[in-house]
Design an enzyme around this catalytic site. Structure first.
Site, PDB file in Angstrom:
ATOM      1  N   ARG A  34       8.029  -7.854  -1.749  1.00  0.00           N
ATOM      2  CA  ARG A  34       6.624  -7.445  -1.917  1.00  0.00           C
ATOM      3  C   ARG A  34       5.724  -8.632  -2.243  1.00  0.00           C
ATOM      4  O   ARG A  34       4.724  -8.483  -2.931  1.00  0.00           O
ATOM      5  CB  ARG A  34       6.481  -6.363  -2.989  1.00  0.00           C
ATOM      6  N   ARG A  38      -0.238  -6.326  -3.287  1.00  0.00           N
ATOM      7  CA  ARG A  38      -1.010  -5.816  -4.426  1.00  0.00           C
ATOM      8  C   ARG A  38      -1.254  -6.738  -5.609  1.00  0.00           C
ATOM      9  O   ARG A  38      -2.283  -6.617  -6.256  1.00  0.00           O
ATOM     10  CB  ARG A  38      -0.336  -4.541  -4.903  1.00  0.00           C
ATOM     11  N   ARG A  47      -8.312  -5.164   0.460  1.00  0.00           N
ATOM     12  CA  ARG A  47      -8.149  -3.710   0.322  1.00  0.00           C
ATOM     13  C   ARG A  47      -9.450  -3.005  -0.050  1.00  0.00           C
ATOM     14  O   ARG A  47      -9.576  -1.803   0.168  1.00  0.00           O
ATOM     15  CB  ARG A  47      -7.064  -3.401  -0.725  1.00  0.00           C
ATOM     16  N   ASP A  85       4.907  -1.261   6.176  1.00  0.00           N
ATOM     17  CA  ASP A  85       5.494  -0.392   5.161  1.00  0.00           C
ATOM     18  C   ASP A  85       6.686   0.333   5.741  1.00  0.00           C
ATOM     19  O   ASP A  85       6.739   0.570   6.953  1.00  0.00           O
ATOM     20  CB  ASP A  85       4.467   0.622   4.639  1.00  0.00           C
ATOM     21  N   TYR A 164      11.609  10.452   1.032  1.00  0.00           N
ATOM     22  CA  TYR A 164      10.139  10.456   1.034  1.00  0.00           C
ATOM     23  C   TYR A 164       9.598  11.621   1.860  1.00  0.00           C
ATOM     24  O   TYR A 164       8.611  12.264   1.504  1.00  0.00           O
ATOM     25  CB  TYR A 164       9.583   9.146   1.599  1.00  0.00           C
TER      26      TYR A 164
HETATM   27  C1  LIG Z   1       9.816   2.121  -1.236  1.00  0.00           C
HETATM   28  C2  LIG Z   1       9.003   1.213  -0.360  1.00  0.00           C
HETATM   29  C3  LIG Z   1       7.707   1.489   0.158  1.00  0.00           C
HETATM   30  N1  LIG Z   1       7.322   0.392   0.916  1.00  0.00           N
HETATM   31  C4  LIG Z   1       8.305  -0.567   0.879  1.00  0.00           C
HETATM   32  C5  LIG Z   1       9.388  -0.043   0.124  1.00  0.00           C
HETATM   33  C6  LIG Z   1      10.705  -0.733  -0.076  1.00  0.00           C
HETATM   34  C7  LIG Z   1      10.649  -1.771  -1.131  1.00  0.00           C
HETATM   35  C8  LIG Z   1      10.660  -1.215  -2.525  1.00  0.00           C
HETATM   36  O1  LIG Z   1      11.614  -0.543  -2.887  1.00  0.00           O
HETATM   37  O2  LIG Z   1       9.715  -1.545  -3.252  1.00  0.00           O
HETATM   38  C9  LIG Z   1       8.345  -1.852   1.544  1.00  0.00           C
HETATM   39  C10 LIG Z   1       7.114  -2.636   1.681  1.00  0.00           C
HETATM   40  N2  LIG Z   1       5.823  -2.261   1.408  1.00  0.00           N
HETATM   41  C11 LIG Z   1       4.988  -3.289   1.663  1.00  0.00           C
HETATM   42  C12 LIG Z   1       5.740  -4.349   2.204  1.00  0.00           C
HETATM   43  C13 LIG Z   1       5.057  -5.567   2.787  1.00  0.00           C
HETATM   44  C14 LIG Z   1       5.533  -6.869   2.700  1.00  0.00           C
HETATM   45  C15 LIG Z   1       5.936  -7.406   1.348  1.00  0.00           C
HETATM   46  O3  LIG Z   1       7.057  -7.129   0.923  1.00  0.00           O
HETATM   47  O4  LIG Z   1       5.169  -8.177   0.792  1.00  0.00           O
HETATM   48  C16 LIG Z   1       7.085  -3.960   2.174  1.00  0.00           C
HETATM   49  C17 LIG Z   1       8.330  -4.747   2.553  1.00  0.00           C
HETATM   50  C18 LIG Z   1       3.536  -3.317   1.458  1.00  0.00           C
HETATM   51  C19 LIG Z   1       2.905  -2.361   0.543  1.00  0.00           C
HETATM   52  N3  LIG Z   1       3.190  -1.038   0.410  1.00  0.00           N
HETATM   53  C20 LIG Z   1       2.332  -0.474  -0.494  1.00  0.00           C
HETATM   54  C21 LIG Z   1       1.416  -1.449  -0.965  1.00  0.00           C
HETATM   55  C22 LIG Z   1       0.253  -1.221  -1.920  1.00  0.00           C
HETATM   56  C23 LIG Z   1      -0.676  -0.263  -1.303  1.00  0.00           C
HETATM   57  C24 LIG Z   1      -2.119  -0.468  -1.621  1.00  0.00           C
HETATM   58  O5  LIG Z   1      -2.651  -1.557  -1.383  1.00  0.00           O
HETATM   59  O6  LIG Z   1      -2.735   0.524  -2.037  1.00  0.00           O
HETATM   60  C25 LIG Z   1       1.777  -2.641  -0.312  1.00  0.00           C
HETATM   61  C26 LIG Z   1       1.096  -3.963  -0.428  1.00  0.00           C
HETATM   62  C27 LIG Z   1       2.318   0.951  -0.883  1.00  0.00           C
HETATM   63  C28 LIG Z   1       3.591   1.629  -1.089  1.00  0.00           C
HETATM   64  N4  LIG Z   1       4.573   1.766  -0.149  1.00  0.00           N
HETATM   65  C29 LIG Z   1       5.628   2.431  -0.714  1.00  0.00           C
HETATM   66  C30 LIG Z   1       5.273   2.771  -2.062  1.00  0.00           C
HETATM   67  C31 LIG Z   1       6.157   3.501  -3.028  1.00  0.00           C
HETATM   68  C32 LIG Z   1       3.989   2.301  -2.264  1.00  0.00           C
HETATM   69  C33 LIG Z   1       3.101   2.523  -3.482  1.00  0.00           C
HETATM   70  C34 LIG Z   1       3.407   1.669  -4.600  1.00  0.00           C
HETATM   71  C35 LIG Z   1       3.167   0.209  -4.324  1.00  0.00           C
HETATM   72  O7  LIG Z   1       2.042  -0.266  -4.482  1.00  0.00           O
HETATM   73  O8  LIG Z   1       4.132  -0.417  -3.943  1.00  0.00           O
HETATM   74  C36 LIG Z   1       6.890   2.726  -0.017  1.00  0.00           C
END
Ligand SMILES: Cc1c2[nH]c(c1CCC(=O)O)Cc1[nH]c(c(CCC(=O)O)c1C)Cc1[nH]c(c(CCC(=O)O)c1C)Cc1[nH]c(c(C)c1CCC(=O)O)C2
Length: 372
Positions: A34, A38, A47, A85, A164
């Site tokens: 990640r 964020r 964003r 994502d 999910y």
């Molecule tokens: C479970 C999971 C998700 N997404 C992801 C996973 C597996 C990794 C893990 O276990 O953390 C994977 C993911 N999500 C995102 C990436 C992008 C690249 C990176 O790793 O930097 C990757 C590899 C961007 C993202 N995915 C998300 C954001 C934030 C969203 C926003 O800007 O509002 C980002 C940058 C949103 C997201 N997406 C998901 C959740 C639960 C959330 C909300 C909580 C959070 O902020 O992480 C599902």
């Protein structure tokens, strides 16, 4: 020439690929799950202007955000990960997924009973039709990186995606998804099989578009005990590596599996066709190495919360981690899960620079020992 036909710039820095293949390296490579997103002020600014999935679907924006940590931590990150994502697969299958700021993913119509599969999910998914924007973003990012570091692609693992799709978002207990595997095991396997097929095509497509390594995220692996993990997660993780590598043949790239919380399965995970197994902080380096016996490269595993602990704690934990795993063979430094949204950017910088410094120190010590 269009982006898809123009040859990619030559890769100038392949440290992570060599570590994944099990070659000896001059220091441990490092990236952070990640890392794009964020916690970065430049991402938060983006964003304000754009919805999360709009960024994912606009290759120019996804490219820009993928490069943000690479530019900010110039020279300290050994890989980029494409901004996207794991939930684009449920979208490709026909489900609506929204990203609610401050809350996370939300499915307005989750799967409730097995009959919903036929109603809600497409029978056949053509990833090139449904997810072209991810492939375009990968191709565009590969060009924009100019070979500075390799580009990682990723997919969510079937059990995590199924969970999910049934829970409809985050959950503390996963009780709805678990009800499915216990009450409807046959239909659960059918659903997992459908998701797996899409994961395979999507992963293959990402490599064809330019991804140089792949990670499979089983973020909810540890919610299953060993018995159920073996039934509902492991076979699908195994299939993904096997089928992706078979389809790509000589074009295959190193693959990583990350089953968060599934400490009991580490040995089994190291016998699949993955090159790298990513571990969370519930493993000591010693126990992880003992369980995997040098069969795979290990990745991980500092508790992301250490980044809130202040400089001394960060340096101590990162040092312990690199010294524990060793810095010149079969190791990629990372956190044990994604970096958290409120981590100060300076803490990430200190983590990365400590991994570099200690990695080089350990390598020099190892070399001195070898030549003694
Ligand atoms: C479970 C999971 C998700 N997404 C992801 C996973 C597996 C990794 C893990 O276990 O953390 C994977 C993911 N999500 C995102 C990436 C992008 C690249 C990176 O790793 O930097 C990757 C590899 C961007 C993202 N995915 C998300 C954001 C934030 C969203 C926003 O800007 O509002 C980002 C940058 C949103 C997201 N997406 C998901 C959740 C639960 C959330 C909300 C909580 C959070 O902020 O992480 C599902």
């Amino acid at each position: 020439m269009t982006n898809s036909t123009k040859p990619f710039p030559p890769l100038k820095h392949d440290l992570i690929l060599r570590a994944a293949r099990g070659e000896k390296t001059e220091r441990a490579p490092v990236w952070v799950m990640r890392q794009a997103g964020r916690y970065l002020p430049e991402f938060r600014a983006e964003r304000v202007e754009n919805d999360f999935f709009k960024i994912c679907r606009t290759p120019e924006l996804a490219t820009k955000v993928t490069l943000q940590p690479i530019d900010r931590y110039d020279g300290l990150l050994d890989a980029a990960i494409i901004f996207s994502d794991i939930l684009v697969i449920p979208q490709a299958l026909g489900m609506t997924v929204e990203m609610v700021p401050g809350k996370g993913p939300h499915f307005p119509n989750p799967l409730v009973v097995p009959a919903d599969i036929a109603v809600q999910l497409k029978e056949k998914v053509d990833v090139y039709q449904e997810l072209p924007y991810v492939f375009d973003a990968i191709t565009m990012t590969r060009h924009a990186l100019e070979g500075r570091v390799p580009l990682l692609g990723f997919v969510g693992a079937p059990w995590t995606l199924m969970a999910y799709m049934i829970e409809g978002g985050g959950s503390k207990t996963l009780s709805k998804a678990k009800e499915w595997i216990f009450k409807y095991p046959k239909e659960s396997h059918e659903l997992l099989t459908r998701i797996t097929d899409v994961c395979v095509d999507f992963a293959v497509g990402q490599v064809r578009a330019g991804a140089q390594m792949l990670q499979v995220f089983e973020s909810w692996g540890g919610e299953l005990g060993p018995h159920d993990f073996e039934l509902f997660s492991l076979p699908y993780l195994a299939q993904i590596a096997k089928r992706v590598k078979a389809e790509l043949g000589s074009e295959a790239v190193p693959m990583t599996v990350f089953a968060k919380g599934s400490w009991y399965a580490l040995e089994q995970l190291s016998t699949l066709e993955y090159d790298t197994v990513s571990v969370d902080w519930t493993h000591s380096p010693e126990s992880a190495k003992a369980a995997t016996k040098g069969r795979v490269t290990l990745q991980g595993n500092m508790d992301p919360n250490v980044l809130y602990g202040g400089d001394e704690a960060i340096v101590a934990a990162a040092t312990r981690m690199v010294r524990g795993f060793g810095s010149t063979g079969r190791y990629i430094a990372n956190l044990g899960h994604g970096i958290l949204p409120t981590v100060p950017v300076e803490a990430m910088h200190l983590f990365l620079s400590t991994v570099h410094r200690v990695g080089l120190e350990v390598a020099a010590e190892e070399q001195a020992r070898e030549s003694a």
